[in-house]
Write an enzyme that holds these catalytic residues in place. Sequence first.
Site, PDB file in Angstrom:
ATOM      1  N   GLU A  33     -65.570 -34.049 -73.491  1.00 25.79           N
ATOM      2  CA  GLU A  33     -64.339 -33.681 -72.788  1.00 25.79           C
ATOM      3  C   GLU A  33     -64.516 -32.416 -71.958  1.00 25.79           C
ATOM      4  OE1 GLU A  33     -61.622 -35.222 -72.229  1.00 25.79           O
ATOM      5  OE2 GLU A  33     -62.055 -36.930 -73.502  1.00 25.79           O
ATOM      6  N   CYS A 185     -56.523 -47.474 -59.416  1.00 27.93           N
ATOM      7  CA  CYS A 185     -55.417 -46.598 -59.023  1.00 27.93           C
ATOM      8  C   CYS A 185     -55.987 -45.267 -58.541  1.00 27.93           C
ATOM      9  CB  CYS A 185     -54.443 -46.402 -60.195  1.00 27.93           C
ATOM     10  SG  CYS A 185     -52.868 -45.722 -59.665  1.00 27.93           S
TER      11      CYS A 185
HETATM   12  S1  SF4 Z   1     -49.894 -51.126 -59.029  1.00 29.04           S
HETATM   13 FE1  SF4 Z   1     -49.287 -49.051 -59.624  1.00 29.04          FE
HETATM   14  S2  SF4 Z   1     -50.687 -48.484 -61.252  1.00 29.04           S
HETATM   15 FE2  SF4 Z   1     -51.558 -50.229 -60.180  1.00 29.04          FE
HETATM   16  S3  SF4 Z   1     -52.920 -49.383 -58.596  1.00 29.04           S
HETATM   17 FE3  SF4 Z   1     -50.926 -49.703 -57.651  1.00 29.04          FE
HETATM   18  S4  SF4 Z   1     -49.872 -47.747 -57.898  1.00 29.04           S
HETATM   19 FE4  SF4 Z   1     -51.584 -47.736 -59.340  1.00 29.04          FE
END
Ligand code: SF4
Length: 294
Positions: A33, A185
């Site tokens: 970490e 994401c």
């Molecule tokens: S759907 Fe929501 S969690 Fe998934 S990549 Fe797009 S913004 Fe990120």
Amino acid sequence: MTPAATLLNWYRRNGRNLPWRRTRDPYRILISEIMLQQTQVDRVKEFYRRWLKTFPTWKNLAEASNADVIHAWAGLGYNRRALALRDIARHIVQAGVPQSEEAWLRLKGIGPYTAAALSAFAQKKRTLPIDTNIRRVLGRFLFGIPFPELKDDKRILKRTDGFLPRRGHYYDVPQALFDLAAMICTKDPNCARCPLRHTCKAANKFLSGRVNIPKRSTPAPQEHRHEGKKYPDRIYRGRILKLVRETGSVTIENVGKEIDPHYDVKQDHEWVHAMIERLVTDGMIKKKKNKLSL
Ligand code: SF4
């Protein structure tokens, strides 16, 4: 299926195979970490392997001198973290391994994120460590904020209980969120491939192209920079330490020109001396007459 269960299914098929995920040893998890706070995952794998070879246990690390620790940390930067790690090891050898998030948090050098990470990964506690990656995914998923900030953590934490499963592998949810943040994401997310897209509050905003992706999603940290210098002081302090580490001993008068090709004795003398004093105060180097050493 709940969003967390969907996420865990995705993680089982796509999650990264990382050495610190194959252990519940708090020592190994803490090392990983702290290294991951400043260095990319792929580079950490090698540093982590080497560190554990040098210091396999709390006890080995507790017995290390400042110089041993600084040599072993070479290449990672933020050397004060290495000394803090050694001090934590000394405390744990005396007092035992903390058994709760609150107890981890009482150790100097352990912040809320690391305390929660240790509780979740080493002790399988139902808690959520929030770093910039988890903040980004959950701020988007739960609240539709395209670029969540530190101030959004309170809202995210309030919803943690509802998001984390009550049984099963709830302690894997943070790891799954790290991987989703790294692979899908990202700053400019690939929502079309995301397992959470059907329930994510930000998915439509991104998929419809309504979000402007800034060059930087977080403001650059404010670091002190000496007048006319290309980099913040932190970089030059790192160079001083590297110089001392690699040469074994260096004369103070030579430090300036070794760490900066544009060193100007009139303009930079005091600045270099102040950096040396700070390294001495932090226990990174020793000063004897006009010589520096580890
Ligand atoms: S759907 Fe929501 S969690 Fe998934 S990549 Fe797009 S913004 Fe990120």
